[in-house]
Write a protein that holds these residues in place. Structure first.
Motif, mmCIF file in Angstrom:
data_model
loop_
_atom_site.group_PDB
_atom_site.id
_atom_site.type_symbol
_atom_site.label_atom_id
_atom_site.label_comp_id
_atom_site.label_asym_id
_atom_site.label_seq_id
_atom_site.Cartn_x
_atom_site.Cartn_y
_atom_site.Cartn_z
ATOM 1 N N ARG A 63 -3.400 34.547 37.340
ATOM 2 C CA ARG A 63 -3.921 33.302 36.840
ATOM 3 C C ARG A 63 -5.356 33.296 37.012
ATOM 4 N N VAL A 64 -6.050 33.571 38.226
ATOM 5 C CA VAL A 64 -7.185 33.466 38.590
ATOM 6 C C VAL A 64 -8.140 34.261 37.452
ATOM 7 N N ILE A 65 -7.460 35.728 37.321
ATOM 8 C CA ILE A 65 -8.191 36.489 36.394
ATOM 9 C C ILE A 65 -8.367 36.022 35.143
ATOM 10 N N ILE A 66 -7.204 35.477 34.527
ATOM 11 C CA ILE A 66 -6.940 34.894 33.295
ATOM 12 C C ILE A 66 -7.728 33.781 33.208
ATOM 13 N N ALA A 67 -8.109 32.741 34.096
ATOM 14 C CA ALA A 67 -8.690 31.494 34.080
ATOM 15 C C ALA A 67 -10.356 32.191 34.029
ATOM 16 N N LEU A 68 -10.804 33.026 34.526
ATOM 17 C CA LEU A 68 -12.207 33.512 34.472
ATOM 18 C C LEU A 68 -12.579 34.128 33.410
ATOM 19 N N ARG A 69 -11.538 34.462 32.556
ATOM 20 C CA ARG A 69 -11.854 35.033 31.245
ATOM 21 C C ARG A 69 -11.357 34.245 30.077
ATOM 22 N N SER A 70 -10.951 33.113 30.147
ATOM 23 C CA SER A 70 -10.488 32.280 29.180
ATOM 24 C C SER A 70 -11.377 31.171 28.902
ATOM 25 N N ALA A 71 -11.503 30.373 27.803
ATOM 26 C CA ALA A 71 -11.982 29.244 27.390
ATOM 27 C C ALA A 71 -11.210 28.060 27.980
ATOM 28 N N LYS A 72 -11.463 27.189 28.505
ATOM 29 C CA LYS A 72 -11.199 26.109 29.006
ATOM 30 C C LYS A 72 -11.772 24.731 28.259
ATOM 31 N N PRO A 73 -10.750 23.745 28.033
ATOM 32 C CA PRO A 73 -11.380 22.460 27.645
ATOM 33 C C PRO A 73 -12.214 21.859 28.709
ATOM 34 N N PRO A 74 -12.973 21.021 28.019
ATOM 35 C CA PRO A 74 -14.039 20.405 29.284
ATOM 36 C C PRO A 74 -13.400 19.512 29.803
ATOM 37 N N ILE A 75 -13.913 18.882 31.145
ATOM 38 C CA ILE A 75 -13.324 17.836 31.858
ATOM 39 C C ILE A 75 -14.142 16.557 31.513
ATOM 40 N N SER A 76 -13.425 15.600 30.989
ATOM 41 C CA SER A 76 -14.116 14.445 30.684
ATOM 42 C C SER A 76 -14.173 13.298 31.808
ATOM 43 N N GLY A 77 -15.182 12.531 31.815
ATOM 44 C CA GLY A 77 -15.157 11.588 32.817
ATOM 45 C C GLY A 77 -16.686 11.571 33.280
ATOM 46 N N THR A 78 -17.049 10.710 34.385
ATOM 47 C CA THR A 78 -18.268 10.475 35.014
ATOM 48 C C THR A 78 -18.504 11.906 35.689
ATOM 49 N N ARG A 79 -19.686 11.964 36.132
ATOM 50 C CA ARG A 79 -20.222 13.077 36.825
ATOM 51 C C ARG A 79 -19.300 13.273 38.301
ATOM 52 N N ALA A 80 -19.094 12.090 38.981
ATOM 53 C CA ALA A 80 -18.284 12.150 40.052
ATOM 54 C C ALA A 80 -17.024 12.567 39.784
ATOM 55 N N GLU A 81 -16.252 12.108 38.713
ATOM 56 C CA GLU A 81 -14.840 12.516 38.464
ATOM 57 C C GLU A 81 -14.748 14.026 38.199
ATOM 58 N N VAL A 82 -15.719 14.336 37.559
ATOM 59 C CA VAL A 82 -15.686 15.842 36.877
ATOM 60 C C VAL A 82 -15.928 16.647 38.156
#
Length: 194
Positions: A63-82
């Motif tokens: 999963r780590v290998i796949i996550a490093l190579r995959s596009a991910k949706p952005p995390i919404s919220g304030t800077r602190a929440e992100v």
């Protein structure tokens, strides 16, 4: 920009969850002696715990290998929440990888690798000799148990946050929370302007 995680990442996420949650519950039952220690039932549950934990470890590495190579949706919220969300995810990854390593190392620190259902696993002789010389078993098991408690707490927070974000996004066209990991097409997110 995409709304949902790619299919392979979703599959890995739910596969890991299906292994990690029972592994964690069994580990907690063993640690809190809900199952009588040194009984056949304890041995059986320990074997299941070891097999599930090692399987989760392998899935998480992939999963780590796949996550490093995959596009991910952005995390919404304030800077602190992100920042909190990223930190929590990093902590989850670290704990889910460190737990099986500390458990395995704890076994070999006491002289032999685990043998779930009689299946011998590698003893890693040089590492075993080093861990035994340092009496590592005395601190590895507490590390393993406290890391398990930490993972349990983080998972509760993670699931609660996912439900909360899903609830907050329920009346909008924004895909958030659990919806980012549910089945469905991975399509680009259209920015909506008034």
């Amino acid at each position: 920009m995409i709304e949902r995680y790619p299919r392979l990442m979703r599959l890995m996420h739910w596969s890991a969850a299906a292994l990690i949650i029972p592994t964690l519950l069994i580990g907690l039952a063993l640690a809190f002696k809900i199952v009588r220690p040194d009984s056949p039932a304890s041995d059986w549950w320990t074997d299941i715990h070891v097999l599930l934990g090692l399987s989760a470890f392998v899935i998480m590495l992939v999963r780590v290998i796949i996550a490093l190579r995959s596009a991910k949706p952005p995390i919404s919220g304030t800077r602190a929440e992100v920042l909190v969300a990223r930190g929590a995810h990093l902590a989850l990854y670290v704990l889910v990888i460190a737990l099986p390593l500390s458990g395995y190392a704890g076994w070999i620190a006491y002289g032999e690798a685990p043998k779930p259902f009689g299946m011998p696993l590698p003893n890693l002789e040089p590492l075993a000799a080093f861990l035994q010389s340092k009496k590592a078993g005395e601190w590895l098991w507490p590390v393993h148990e406290y890391a398990g408690l930490g993972l349990a707490a983080l998972l509760v927070i993670h699931v609660t946050a996912a439900f909360r974000r899903s609830w907050l996004a329920r009346n909008s066209d924004r895909v958030d929370g659990l919806n980012r990991m549910r089945a469905g097409p991975t399509r680009p997110h259209a920015d909506h302007h008034p």
